[in-house]
Each structure stands twice: as C-alpha cells, then as structure tokens.
Design an enzyme around this catalytic site. Structure first.
Site, PDB file in Angstrom:
ATOM      1  N   CYS A   2      21.746 -90.461  25.772  1.00 50.91           N
ATOM      2  CA  CYS A   2      21.550 -91.831  25.282  1.00 50.91           C
ATOM      3  C   CYS A   2      20.165 -92.380  25.636  1.00 50.91           C
ATOM      4  O   CYS A   2      19.634 -92.101  26.700  1.00 50.91           O
ATOM      5  CB  CYS A   2      22.596 -92.747  25.888  1.00 50.91           C
ATOM      6  SG  CYS A   2      24.270 -92.156  25.652  1.00 50.91           S
ATOM      7  N   ARG A  27      15.507 -87.885  22.782  1.00 51.99           N
ATOM      8  CA  ARG A  27      16.562 -87.585  23.741  1.00 51.99           C
ATOM      9  C   ARG A  27      17.810 -87.035  23.051  1.00 51.99           C
ATOM     10  O   ARG A  27      18.690 -86.505  23.712  1.00 51.99           O
ATOM     11  CB  ARG A  27      16.917 -88.849  24.530  1.00 51.99           C
ATOM     12  CG  ARG A  27      15.753 -89.385  25.341  1.00 51.99           C
ATOM     13  CD  ARG A  27      16.054 -90.745  25.912  1.00 51.99           C
ATOM     14  NE  ARG A  27      16.991 -90.694  27.008  1.00 51.99           N
ATOM     15  CZ  ARG A  27      16.677 -90.513  28.279  1.00 51.99           C
ATOM     16  NH1 ARG A  27      15.418 -90.346  28.614  1.00 51.99           N
ATOM     17  NH2 ARG A  27      17.597 -90.499  29.218  1.00 51.99           N
ATOM     18  N   TRP A  85      24.737 -90.669  22.436  1.00 52.73           N
ATOM     19  CA  TRP A  85      25.178 -89.277  22.287  1.00 52.73           C
ATOM     20  C   TRP A  85      26.628 -89.278  22.729  1.00 52.73           C
ATOM     21  O   TRP A  85      26.939 -89.525  23.893  1.00 52.73           O
ATOM     22  CB  TRP A  85      24.329 -88.359  23.163  1.00 52.73           C
ATOM     23  CG  TRP A  85      24.554 -86.904  22.933  1.00 52.73           C
ATOM     24  CD1 TRP A  85      24.231 -86.189  21.821  1.00 52.73           C
ATOM     25  CD2 TRP A  85      25.139 -85.979  23.845  1.00 52.73           C
ATOM     26  NE1 TRP A  85      24.577 -84.862  22.002  1.00 52.73           N
ATOM     27  CE2 TRP A  85      25.137 -84.704  23.222  1.00 52.73           C
ATOM     28  CE3 TRP A  85      25.660 -86.083  25.132  1.00 52.73           C
ATOM     29  CZ2 TRP A  85      25.635 -83.563  23.829  1.00 52.73           C
ATOM     30  CZ3 TRP A  85      26.154 -84.943  25.741  1.00 52.73           C
ATOM     31  CH2 TRP A  85      26.143 -83.703  25.096  1.00 52.73           C
ATOM     32  N   ASN A 111      24.688 -95.670  29.374  1.00 55.61           N
ATOM     33  CA  ASN A 111      24.505 -94.223  29.380  1.00 55.61           C
ATOM     34  C   ASN A 111      25.330 -93.679  30.536  1.00 55.61           C
ATOM     35  O   ASN A 111      25.319 -94.260  31.613  1.00 55.61           O
ATOM     36  CB  ASN A 111      23.024 -93.886  29.595  1.00 55.61           C
ATOM     37  CG  ASN A 111      22.777 -92.385  29.668  1.00 55.61           C
ATOM     38  OD1 ASN A 111      23.545 -91.598  29.125  1.00 55.61           O
ATOM     39  ND2 ASN A 111      21.704 -91.996  30.331  1.00 55.61           N
ATOM     40  N   GLY A 112      26.053 -92.591  30.325  1.00 59.70           N
ATOM     41  CA  GLY A 112      26.822 -91.994  31.415  1.00 59.70           C
ATOM     42  C   GLY A 112      28.309 -92.021  31.121  1.00 59.70           C
ATOM     43  O   GLY A 112      28.729 -92.177  29.972  1.00 59.70           O
ATOM     44  N   GLU A 494      15.104 -65.855  26.867  1.00 58.96           N
ATOM     45  CA  GLU A 494      14.533 -67.126  26.415  1.00 58.96           C
ATOM     46  C   GLU A 494      14.206 -67.067  24.913  1.00 58.96           C
ATOM     47  O   GLU A 494      14.446 -68.036  24.182  1.00 58.96           O
ATOM     48  CB  GLU A 494      13.277 -67.449  27.249  1.00 58.96           C
ATOM     49  CG  GLU A 494      12.425 -68.609  26.767  1.00 58.96           C
ATOM     50  CD  GLU A 494      13.134 -69.962  26.764  1.00 58.96           C
ATOM     51  OE1 GLU A 494      14.292 -70.050  27.189  1.00 58.96           O
ATOM     52  OE2 GLU A 494      12.512 -70.938  26.302  1.00 58.96           O
ATOM     53  N   LYS A 498      15.860 -69.618  22.147  1.00 56.54           N
ATOM     54  CA  LYS A 498      15.061 -70.457  21.243  1.00 56.54           C
ATOM     55  C   LYS A 498      15.573 -70.315  19.801  1.00 56.54           C
ATOM     56  O   LYS A 498      15.667 -71.286  19.063  1.00 56.54           O
ATOM     57  CB  LYS A 498      13.581 -70.073  21.317  1.00 56.54           C
ATOM     58  CG  LYS A 498      12.874 -70.596  22.547  1.00 56.54           C
ATOM     59  CD  LYS A 498      12.629 -72.084  22.464  1.00 56.54           C
ATOM     60  CE  LYS A 498      12.474 -72.759  23.804  1.00 56.54           C
ATOM     61  NZ  LYS A 498      13.688 -72.913  24.609  1.00 56.54           N
ATOM     62  N   GLU A 501      18.999 -72.094  19.444  1.00 53.32           N
ATOM     63  CA  GLU A 501      18.870 -73.553  19.472  1.00 53.32           C
ATOM     64  C   GLU A 501      18.316 -74.109  18.175  1.00 53.32           C
ATOM     65  O   GLU A 501      18.757 -75.138  17.690  1.00 53.32           O
ATOM     66  CB  GLU A 501      17.869 -73.978  20.560  1.00 53.32           C
ATOM     67  CG  GLU A 501      18.342 -73.900  21.953  1.00 53.32           C
ATOM     68  CD  GLU A 501      17.304 -74.526  22.883  1.00 53.32           C
ATOM     69  OE1 GLU A 501      17.596 -75.604  23.424  1.00 53.32           O
ATOM     70  OE2 GLU A 501      16.218 -73.949  23.079  1.00 53.32           O
ATOM     71  N   HIS A 517      24.660 -49.065  27.197  1.00 55.28           N
ATOM     72  CA  HIS A 517      25.942 -49.467  27.795  1.00 55.28           C
ATOM     73  C   HIS A 517      26.724 -50.394  26.870  1.00 55.28           C
ATOM     74  O   HIS A 517      27.677 -51.036  27.306  1.00 55.28           O
ATOM     75  CB  HIS A 517      25.700 -50.122  29.159  1.00 55.28           C
ATOM     76  CG  HIS A 517      25.015 -49.211  30.129  1.00 55.28           C
ATOM     77  ND1 HIS A 517      25.621 -48.095  30.660  1.00 55.28           N
ATOM     78  CD2 HIS A 517      23.749 -49.212  30.604  1.00 55.28           C
ATOM     79  CE1 HIS A 517      24.767 -47.464  31.454  1.00 55.28           C
ATOM     80  NE2 HIS A 517      23.615 -48.130  31.430  1.00 55.28           N
ATOM     81  N   LYS A 619      18.070 -83.629  24.729  1.00 58.32           N
ATOM     82  CA  LYS A 619      16.952 -83.231  25.577  1.00 58.32           C
ATOM     83  C   LYS A 619      17.335 -83.250  27.043  1.00 58.32           C
ATOM     84  O   LYS A 619      16.923 -82.403  27.820  1.00 58.32           O
ATOM     85  CB  LYS A 619      15.767 -84.177  25.327  1.00 58.32           C
ATOM     86  CG  LYS A 619      14.522 -83.831  26.120  1.00 58.32           C
ATOM     87  CD  LYS A 619      13.944 -82.508  25.682  1.00 58.32           C
ATOM     88  CE  LYS A 619      12.713 -82.096  26.479  1.00 58.32           C
ATOM     89  NZ  LYS A 619      12.416 -80.657  26.271  1.00 58.32           N
TER      90      LYS A 619
HETATM   91  C1  AGP Z   1      15.745 -75.674  26.448  1.00 54.96           C
HETATM   92  O1  AGP Z   1      15.125 -75.308  25.258  1.00 54.96           O
HETATM   93  C2  AGP Z   1      17.031 -76.269  26.330  1.00 54.96           C
HETATM   94  N1  AGP Z   1      17.110 -77.311  25.400  1.00 54.96           N
HETATM   95  C3  AGP Z   1      17.930 -76.387  27.542  1.00 54.96           C
HETATM   96  O2  AGP Z   1      18.435 -75.117  27.757  1.00 54.96           O
HETATM   97  C4  AGP Z   1      17.325 -76.919  28.842  1.00 54.96           C
HETATM   98  O3  AGP Z   1      16.396 -76.010  29.354  1.00 54.96           O
HETATM   99  C5  AGP Z   1      18.453 -77.176  29.857  1.00 54.96           C
HETATM  100  O4  AGP Z   1      19.328 -78.142  29.348  1.00 54.96           O
HETATM  101  C6  AGP Z   1      17.944 -77.606  31.203  1.00 54.96           C
HETATM  102  O5  AGP Z   1      17.254 -78.806  31.137  1.00 54.96           O
HETATM  103  P1  AGP Z   1      16.356 -79.309  32.337  1.00 54.96           P
HETATM  104  O6  AGP Z   1      15.271 -78.320  32.537  1.00 54.96           O
HETATM  105  O7  AGP Z   1      15.857 -80.655  31.895  1.00 54.96           O
HETATM  106  O8  AGP Z   1      17.238 -79.387  33.548  1.00 54.96           O
END
Ligand code: AGP
Length: 624
Positions: A2, A27, A85, A111-112, A494, A498, A501, A517, A619
């Site tokens: 949020c 966010r 959110w 928020n929360g 990673e 990407k 996501e 394996h 985010k």
């Molecule tokens: C990264 O591309 C992601 N959106 C996600 O995995 C992120 O790295 C994860 O939520 C951790 O966030 P932070 O580094 O703000 O703790």
C-alpha cells in the site's frame, strides 16, 4: 504494498494527494482512493463545509482520476489518499481505502494487518455498528470515530485506538470537524513526515512528497504524529511526548523518474555502473582499512563470530547465496543462507557467536524483519544490508551496510541486487580484515578489482542490442532454463526469477552439475538454455560447465552462453555467445546477471506486459 499520502496546507489537497499516489504507484496496488475535508468553496457533489468527500476505485489510479474528473471533488486543503494491495477482502471499490466511521465523520487509510480485527468487529457489531467492507481497516475507522464523537481530538483518539490494536499498521486519518490536522500512527509499517513552509505531508516514503519538500521526519515504532500547517507533533501511543528524527532527503525527483526510458527497470539496469560505484564510495579510511556505514558492533564481537546465517527473500536471497561463496572463501567462516520466510519456523540454532546478516532492498520485508527479531531474541547480532535509509530492518539491526543504489522503482530488483552483491563483498572483506584471514594487501587487491567493476558493468551493457535481438527471437517460447556453477549458480536462479516475474514464463535455474540428477529430462528440441560459464580461473569448473552445455545441446537445446572475453572453448557448442568482461570468478555475478536482466525486461516488453508492475507482485512485501 500500500501507498499512503496525507496533506494539510494551502494547496489543493486533491492535487497533492493524487500526485503523491502516482509517485507511490511503484509499490504495487490494486485500488486507489482519496478523502478530503470540504472547505465550502466549491463542489459538484453537494458537499458542504466540514463534510468528508470520499472517492475510491478498484484498479489503477487512472480509474480514480476519471471518476473525479466526471464528478469533481470539493475544494479542500486537507486530505488523505491510498493505493491498496489487497489483504483482507478482494480488490473492489468497497474494500478500497479510505474507510469511514459510522457517521462518516472520520476517514482512515491503512497499510498492514490488524490481527485482532475480527474480535473488535464482532464487539462493534454487537453495539449496532454496520460495516460496508470486508477489510480490517474499517474497524479502525469505526473505533477512531467513536472516540472523536465521544469528545477526544483525533490525536488522542489515535493513541487510544492504536493501543488496543494488534498487528502491523500505518494509519493516516482525518476528522471532518477538524480540518487543521491530519493524524497518523505507525507500528512495524512504513511512514515518513514531510515538513514544508506552511504545509505538512505524510507518505509511505519520501517519494510521496519529494517534489514539495526535502525536509523529512522519521518516526519510531508505536508513535502517533499530528501534522498541521505549522509542523508535526509526535507522541508515543501512551500519549507521552516523543521526537522524530529530522533528515534531509538527498534523492532528487529526477532520480525517481524514468529518464526517457520506457520502464523504470530499464533505466535502473542502465544505472548499474553508477550504482556499483556509489556503493563502493567512502569505504576505505585514510589509513586504507575498510569501514562500513553504521557499525554498532565492535571488532572484538566480530572476532567471536563462528557462524554466519544470511536471511533474505527473493532476489536478495540470491545475493546472499553469492555472499556465502565470498565469505567462506575469504574469511573461512561457515555460512548458511536461509529464506527469511522459513527461518524462524525451523528452530534455528543461534547464540551470541552467530552473526545474522539480513539482506533487503526495501528494508521493510515482513519475513526478513520477523526473522531478525527472532535472531535478536536469541542473542544473535544482526547486520543489515539495505538500500533504504531509515527503514525498519536497519533500524532494528546492530550494524548496517547501506547499498546506496538510490530509489529502485521497478518491482523487479536490478540495481538493488548488484549493489547488494557489492555490499556482500565488502562485508566479507571487512570480516577478513577483522579476523585477519587476509593480508591488508590482499584486501586492497580485491578492493581494486571491485573498483574496476563499474567499468566492467558498463562494458557488458554494450551487449544490450544483441540481447534484445535474442528476446525478439525467443518471444514465442514458453519455457527457459538457466545453468550455472559456483557463484554462477545463484545468477542462474536470479535469471530465472526475472523471467518468471516479468514475462510470466516457466523458467528454472539449476546448478549445472545437477542436470543429470533430473532436470535434463526437461530438455527437448528447441528449449532455450542460458549457460553461465565460469571464468577460466577455475578451469575444473569451466570444463565441467562445458560438458553440461554439450549434454543439453546434444538433446536439442538452444544454448546461449555467457562467456568471458578471450574464451572460445564453448563457441562450437553454443548457438549464441554473449561476451562478458574478464573478471575474477567470485565477482562474475556482477557482470553475468546484466544480460539476464536485459533479456527479461525486453522479453516482457515484447509480450506487452507491464515491466515495472508485474501482476500479483508488490515492490515492498510488508506482510508475511
Ligand atoms: C525481486 O525482483 C523481487 N521482486 C523480490 O524477489 C524481492 O527481491 C524480495 O521480495 C525481497 O525484497 P527486499 O529485498 O526488499 O527485502
């Protein structure tokens, strides 16, 4: 997660709030809303002075803006806004914030999560209160309004209500009968105050008000802040006076804009040479030794450390996996890397000789925050690696290395990740310095290699046109594999994350040695496989990686190899070669990840997806 905005001053509150919400869009959210206190000058909704005007809509901010354009809100100089959110209740107009109390006098955004909302709601319903939404937030609106109707001012009401709430929350509220103030509270959830001339602001972060003021106030946990035109007053939940910490915001607005690129993510990928350089700035004292940002641990305590546990989520977790290779190699301390969401549930073995390292770009990730709290309760020291100054994780840690990447707006972490890698290398070298596991000149040598990395990252960015062509070529594929070894293995993970996501594709990363394996069964004609080839410095690894590439190619895979300059040994077994600058094996993730970021960004663009705000993602993940 949020986004929250609050304003009181002489400008149009609608303009300030909507602009602030737009700045917080990164966010991630699924609905947006605004509440204003009508000042009686105008209005197309029959609103009168001292009445609330509320509008809220599911979907993007544009939906709210259209609704307001169709039916304008009254003139107002006091207001709050929210991008939600969804947690309790789906993303609908009705569940969108703000929520109002029983008589529509108090409006609140939140928020929360209020953990005890069900009991509170049942008790209010027993008193005849009716609820219009499925949210936990509406309970707070009713409770606040009950207090103000009973004679409390909004500040006192907020103190009282927060004292009975359990969970994590930021609230921002207005009382229609008191347009001179906006009142907010925080517990384990982000909130910052902006202090202007004759006006004050509230935001989930400084981006909400940075175009109006750079003077800000940071709050502690369990505090209430009242903003007026004259400034801000802070108290604890029990009403005792408190003081926020004032700071000047260095990030300028341009840093939070796209610089002419189509996506923040693309801009942030291209900013990585600068980000890596910034994250290395000021790390050496005049005598040549390393020093970190905020070290509230002394060297004797660090010398006692016998084990390190790195906790993080997502991309930050993969940075932690790279850190393990560096710390174990340079410091000879055993390192475990653990997903923050799993950590405290497995009864981890912790004591005061364990150093817990929490890696988080946002500094607000709830899983990571809860994990460090658990670690501290077991007497372990916590060192945070974080990009967000003043966020909760560094505030609750014993030491901090800030990554200095600047604001990262794209939901997918890029410059956040590479600067986390730099911070991990710095931590490893710092520990080596303190523990004496490396000589000073060896540490200097690695620092010099690190200082060459901005140029190396710039060089690998020159592969962008080639990578974009590849993205176009493979835009019709539904699955990708990524293979790596040693420090290249987390890079493979990673690269796959990407693609998942951003392009919503099935993508998996594997340690190349694991192929036989199981994963090799996935290989079929035409499957694109990215292969991160270790530098020649580790020849046994390099040669094993080459064998892996041959195995998958023999089964019809299309191999895309990331190979250092001057290494032509995999040319004959690769469909595409992308050249990486020559760098030491432990530092290779800093350059190898870049083509993978560019590829995911471009492929998602080709597929027509929203690269900066991928579906279902936020985010900053501030709930567990
Ligand atoms: C990264 O591309 C992601 N959106 C996600 O995995 C992120 O790295 C994860 O939520 C951790 O966030 P932070 O580094 O703000 O703790």
């Amino acid at each position: 997660m949020c986004g929250i905005v609050g304003y009181v001053g002489d400008r149009s509150a609608q303009g300030v709030v909507i602009d602030g919400l737009r700045r917080l869009e990164y966010r991630g959210y699924d609905s947006a809303g605004i509440a204003l206190i009508a000042d009686g000058r105008s209005g197309a909704r029959g609103d009168q002075q001292g009445k609330l005007a509320v509008d809220k809509r599911a979907g993007k901010l544009a939906n709210l803006e259209k609704a307001i354009a169709d039916t304008p809100l009254p003139a107002s100089t006091t207001g709050i806004g929210h991008t939600r959110w969804a947690t309790h209740g789906g993303p609908t107009d009705g569940n969108a914030h703000p929520h109002v109390g029983r008589t529509g006098r108090v409006a609140v955004v939140h928020n929360g999560i209020i953990e005890n909302f069900a009991e509170l709601r049942a008790s209010l319903e027993a008193d005849g209160h009716e609820f219009a939404s499925q949210t936990d937030t509406e309970v707070a609106a009713h409770l606040l309004e009950r207090e103000v109707v009973g004679g409390a001012d909004l500040t006192i009401a907020m103190q009282k209500v927060c004292s009975v709430l359990e969970g994590a929350f930021t609230f921002v509220a207005i009382d229609a009968e008191d347009p001179s103030r906006v009142v907010a509270a925080r517990r384990n959830s982000p909130l910052v105050v902006g202090l202007g001339e004759g006006e004050s602001f509230l935001g989930s972060d400084v981006a909400a008000f940075i175009e109006h003021t750079r003077e800000a106030l940071e709050l502690d946990q369990d505090q209430v802040v009242t903003i007026t035109r004259e400034g801000a007053t802070v108290t604890n939940f029990d009403g005792t006076p408190a003081e926020g910490r004032r700071f000047h915001v260095d990030w300028d607005l341009a840093a939070a804009e796209k610089d002419g690129h189509d996506w923040f993510m693309r801009k942030e990928i291209l900013e990585q040479p600068r980000a890596v350089a910034d994250s290395l700035l000021g790390r050496r004292t005049p005598s040549g030794s390393l020093h970190l940002d905020e070290m509230r641990l002394d060297d004797d305590e660090l010398r006692e450390v016998t084990k390190i546990i790195i906790i993080a989520a997502g991309t930050s977790f993969y940075a932690g996996m790279v850190a393990k290779y560096a710390i174990e190699h340079w410091c000879r301390i055993s390192v475990e890397v653990e997903l923050a969401s799993e950590f405290r549930y497995r009864d981890p073995i912790l004591d005061n000789s364990t150093l817990v390292v929490a890696i988080s770009q946002s500094g607000e990730t709830a899983d990571t925050l809860q994990a460090i709290r658990h670690a501290r309760s077991q007497r372990s020291k916590v060192l945070a690696i974080c990009n967000t100054n003043g966020s909760t994780i560094p505030r609750e840690s014993d030491a901090v290395i800030y990554t200095h990447a600047g604001p990262e707006i794209g939901v997918a972490s890029t410059k956040g990740y590479v600067t986390q890698l730099v911070a991990c290398y710095l931590l490893a070298l710092y520990l080596a310095q303190v523990k004496g596991t490396m000589y000073g000149d060896e540490i200097d040598g690695v620092m010099t290699q690190l200082e060459a990395m901005p140029a190396a990252v710039s060089k690998v960015l020159e592969t962008a046109p080639q990578v974009y062509d590849l993205a176009r070529e493979y835009a019709d594929r539904r699955a990708f594999l990524f293979l790596g070894r040693h420090a290249g293995y987390p890079v493979a993970l990673e690269g796959a994350l990407k693609l998942k996501e951003l392009a919503y594709l099935h993508a998996e990363g594997f340690a190349a040695g694991e192929l036989k394996h199981g994963p090799i069964a996935l290989v079929e004609e035409g499957l694109p496989i990215w292969c991160i080839v270790p530098p020649r410095g580790r020849d046994f690894l390099h040669d094993k990686m080459r064998s892996g590439i041959m195995e998958v190619r023999a089964r019809g895979a299309r191999t895309i190899a990331l190979v250092e300059e001057g290494d032509d040994s995999v040319d004959s077994v690769s469909d595409t070669i992308i050249r990486l600058p020559k760098v030491p094996v432990l530092l290779q993730p800093l350059v190898a990840v870049v083509p993978l970021q560019l590829f995911a960004c471009q492929l998602a663009t080709e597929l027509g997806y929203d690269v900066d705000q991928p579906r279902n993602l936020a985010k900053s993940v501030t709930v567990e």
